[in-house]
Design an enzyme around this catalytic site. Sequence first.
Site, mmCIF file in Angstrom:
data_model
loop_
_atom_site.group_PDB
_atom_site.id
_atom_site.type_symbol
_atom_site.label_atom_id
_atom_site.label_comp_id
_atom_site.label_asym_id
_atom_site.label_seq_id
_atom_site.Cartn_x
_atom_site.Cartn_y
_atom_site.Cartn_z
ATOM 1 N N SER A 44 -67.668 18.323 8.011
ATOM 2 C CA SER A 44 -68.909 18.240 7.234
ATOM 3 C C SER A 44 -69.720 19.520 7.425
ATOM 4 C CB SER A 44 -69.720 17.024 7.678
ATOM 5 O OG SER A 44 -70.029 17.152 9.055
ATOM 6 N N CYS A 68 -60.440 27.086 34.500
ATOM 7 C CA CYS A 68 -61.091 27.589 35.708
ATOM 8 C C CYS A 68 -62.409 28.248 35.335
ATOM 9 C CB CYS A 68 -60.178 28.598 36.407
ATOM 10 S SG CYS A 68 -60.978 29.387 37.822
ATOM 11 N N HIS A 96 -64.066 23.800 20.621
ATOM 12 C CA HIS A 96 -64.681 22.792 21.497
ATOM 13 C C HIS A 96 -63.741 22.336 22.611
ATOM 14 C CE1 HIS A 96 -67.426 21.797 17.847
ATOM 15 N NE2 HIS A 96 -67.845 22.847 18.517
ATOM 16 N N THR A 118 -58.479 11.833 10.728
ATOM 17 C CA THR A 118 -58.801 10.425 10.431
ATOM 18 C C THR A 118 -57.559 9.680 9.930
ATOM 19 O OG1 THR A 118 -59.616 11.087 8.264
ATOM 20 C CG2 THR A 118 -61.270 10.670 9.936
ATOM 21 N N PHE A 149 -67.013 12.122 12.764
ATOM 22 C CA PHE A 149 -68.406 12.053 13.226
ATOM 23 C C PHE A 149 -69.399 11.748 12.108
ATOM 24 C CE2 PHE A 149 -66.068 14.666 16.218
ATOM 25 C CZ PHE A 149 -66.380 14.030 17.401
ATOM 26 N N ARG A 150 -69.276 12.523 11.026
ATOM 27 C CA ARG A 150 -70.273 12.421 9.965
ATOM 28 C C ARG A 150 -69.741 11.781 8.688
ATOM 29 N NH1 ARG A 150 -75.251 12.430 11.675
ATOM 30 N NH2 ARG A 150 -75.596 13.940 13.316
ATOM 31 N N CYS A 159 -57.049 31.505 41.616
ATOM 32 C CA CYS A 159 -58.193 32.148 42.300
ATOM 33 C C CYS A 159 -58.993 31.177 43.159
ATOM 34 C CB CYS A 159 -59.093 32.827 41.274
ATOM 35 S SG CYS A 159 -60.130 31.681 40.363
ATOM 36 N N GLY A 192 -61.614 18.927 6.372
ATOM 37 C CA GLY A 192 -62.104 17.796 7.160
ATOM 38 C C GLY A 192 -63.255 18.094 8.096
ATOM 39 N N ALA A 212 -62.925 17.073 12.451
ATOM 40 C CA ALA A 212 -62.388 15.739 12.774
ATOM 41 C C ALA A 212 -61.767 15.042 11.566
ATOM 42 C CB ALA A 212 -63.494 14.867 13.358
HETATM 43 ZN ZN LIG Z 1 -59.105 30.727 38.534
#
Ligand SMILES: [Zn+2]
Length: 274
Positions: A218, A141, A133, A57, A64-65, A179, A216, A53
């Site tokens: 921690s 999906c 993340h 900035t 976060f930290r 799907c 960037g 993160a």
């Molecule tokens: Zn799918």
Amino acid sequence: MLVFRTIFKRYILSNSKVILLLKVKKITLKKAEVSLVAEMIKKSEYLVVFTGAGISTESGLADFRGKNGLWTRRDKGLPPPKSKHFDEVEPNHAHLALVELQNQGKMKFLISQNVDNLHLQSGIKTNLISELHGNYKFIKCLECDSRFSRDEVGWIRDIHGRGSRKEPQQPNQPICEKCQGRLISSVVDFNDPMPEKEVELAKYHCFECDLMIVIGSSLSVFPAAKYPKLAKDNGAKLIIINIDPTRLDHLADLNIKAKAGEFLLKLMQELENM
Ligand SMILES: [Zn+2]
């Protein structure tokens, strides 16, 4: 490339102002450090970058930290820091420098903990990044792992919700066009499993790299933060660029306490002059 050069020239023109600003903030970009990093990048044959993160900035997002970070303030019982929404921010000098390194063929791969989409927005190619993340712009999906932008599937947050894995599926939520599987947010919440493909790719490039630069982070969120250690354990050099101390400072070949955008701007200038 053009975008970066324009900003770069603007930077040179206002060089004295920037230096003045840095002195006021008591942040010194040591020339020796800039040269050292530039030398290491030049010698490297397989550079991998890991971002957290802290790289965003300077675009106006909270980390976060950091000293005024989300978790730092929460732990002190303080309200969340002021932060813009992801939709309101633009990539900064650090994001653009990474695009330049990618386009030059220097940076082989990027691993990021960020969900803010600023790497893709700045021009990083989707096949050259692992977003560990997830990314707030995307839905995926649960069955076939296909990824779609929220716009592509018509996912409207106010109507269809966040799409969190833990919440029950709503009957009106869009489904996978390939799907008919359930679509969920690509963003990984606490206790959610890490995305398999992204994790495997990140590991692969940690084994391949001869130089890893952390920017960037921690390095306090595991398992994501294990990747720089993995690279180091496999013989890569490790550089950490972060304004505050990190958990892996003791392992780094070089620790640089600087703001990402400010440092990378200097670094690109140095690389161009080499
Ligand atoms: Zn799918």
